[in-house]
Design an enzyme around this catalytic site. Structure first.
Site, PDB file in Angstrom:
ATOM      1  CG  LEU A 100      -2.020  -0.977   1.369  1.00 44.78           C
ATOM      2  CD1 LEU A 100      -2.751  -0.816   2.686  1.00 44.78           C
ATOM      3  CD2 LEU A 100      -3.007  -0.825   0.208  1.00 44.78           C
ATOM      4  CG  ASP A 101       0.648   4.086  -3.074  1.00 42.64           C
ATOM      5  OD1 ASP A 101       1.479   3.243  -3.453  1.00 42.64           O
ATOM      6  OD2 ASP A 101      -0.218   4.581  -3.826  1.00 42.64           O
ATOM      7  CE1 TYR A 102       5.748   7.600   4.890  1.00 41.23           C
ATOM      8  CE2 TYR A 102       4.730   9.599   4.008  1.00 41.23           C
ATOM      9  CZ  TYR A 102       5.510   8.961   4.959  1.00 41.23           C
ATOM     10  OH  TYR A 102       6.044   9.680   5.982  1.00 41.23           O
ATOM     11  CG  HIS A 187       1.719   4.274  -7.499  1.00 38.91           C
ATOM     12  ND1 HIS A 187       1.805   4.361  -6.132  1.00 38.91           N
ATOM     13  CD2 HIS A 187       2.981   4.412  -7.972  1.00 38.91           C
ATOM     14  CE1 HIS A 187       3.074   4.539  -5.808  1.00 38.91           C
ATOM     15  NE2 HIS A 187       3.802   4.567  -6.889  1.00 38.91           N
ATOM     16  CE  LYS A 190      -2.364   7.137  -3.937  1.00 42.52           C
ATOM     17  NZ  LYS A 190      -1.081   7.200  -3.239  1.00 42.52           N
TER      18      LYS A 190
END
Ligand code: URA
Length: 240
Positions: A100-102, A187, A190
């Site tokens: 998972l992204d930051y 990503h 997004k």
């Protein structure tokens, strides 16, 4: 007693099929002797070597974490930022299943079971992941249809997705959208929204297959129970 190829696969160094090939190719020793027979049952205390390297036969552990924002999903960070591993009180070497992204929050699994981790991440197994995105703008029916059918990201079309609008906020010009995908490209969510002209302002993963965040606040975690582990194995077509 467990089957040799299963133990090798569980250690994370190879899939079950590759483990079988390793055995057939004479690469596997049990207590110092080469074993060529598939399905050989091996006791708890036997020493298993693959290519003369002893494999680890640690008890497997499985965690479900509600990842907060501002934590990275890897085992180490060169900039010394906090990682998902730092949040879990576990001596064994565990690692996250996927990423998972930051700035993305929500459900993530962590384990030392390399076999299950690989199977869950493999696109062939089509494990549903449900994301809730707050996006800039109002998602039109046309955008929605495009996302459902697949959009081009990095030159490759995404697989079919389920898309539901949960809420429009006309005043702030935002939408809340539920997106279910089974791929895990970099990503991906997004980029999918960007491809139809909407910036993702906030992203949370709410579900992985049948697992959700019920009762787990941000930054908290729990162990999966044996039934849940069995169910995950069944979902990817393996017994446990
Ligand atoms: N898709 C994204 O864009 N980010 C995530 O963290 C997960 C899926």
């Amino acid at each position: 007693m467990e089957r040799l190829q299963k133990i090798i696969a569980n250690s994370g160094i190879a899939s079950r099929r590759k483990a079988e090939n390793l055995i057939l190719n004479g690469k596997v020793k049990v207590d110092g002797k080469v074993v060529l027979e598939l399905g050989t049952k091996v006791s708890e205390n036997s020493k298993i070597e693959v290519d003369n390297v002893l494999i680890s036969r640690q008890e497997k552990v499985y965690y479900l974490l509600n990842k907060p924002r501002g934590i990275i999903t890897s085992t180490k960070d060169e900039h010394n930022r906090k990682t998902v591993i730092d949040l879990i009180d576990e001596e064994k070497r565990i690692y996250p299943v996927g990423r998972l992204d930051y700035d993305t929050t929500g459900i993530i699994l962590l384990t030392n079971d390399g076999e299950l981790a690989n199977l869950l991440m493999h696109p062939r197994n089509e494990i549903d992941k449900v994301y809730i995105a707050k996006i800039k703008g109002i998602l039109t029916p046309v955008d929605l249809m495009k996302l459902k059918k697949g959009v081009m990201i990095d030159g490759v079309k995404t697989k079919k997705a389920k898309v539901k609008i949960r809420k429009f906020d006309k005043e702030h010009d935002t939408s809340i959208v539920e997106l279910t995908i089974h791929e895990g490209r970099n990503h991906q969510v997004k980029k999918m929204f960007e491809s139809v002209g909407h910036e993702v302002l906030k992203l949370k993963r709410e579900k992985i297959a049948f697992l959700d965040l019920s009762g787990i606040n941000s930054g908290e975690y729990r162990k999966l129970n044996p039934k849940e582990v069995k169910k995950l194995y069944a979902l990817v077509g393996h017994s446990h």
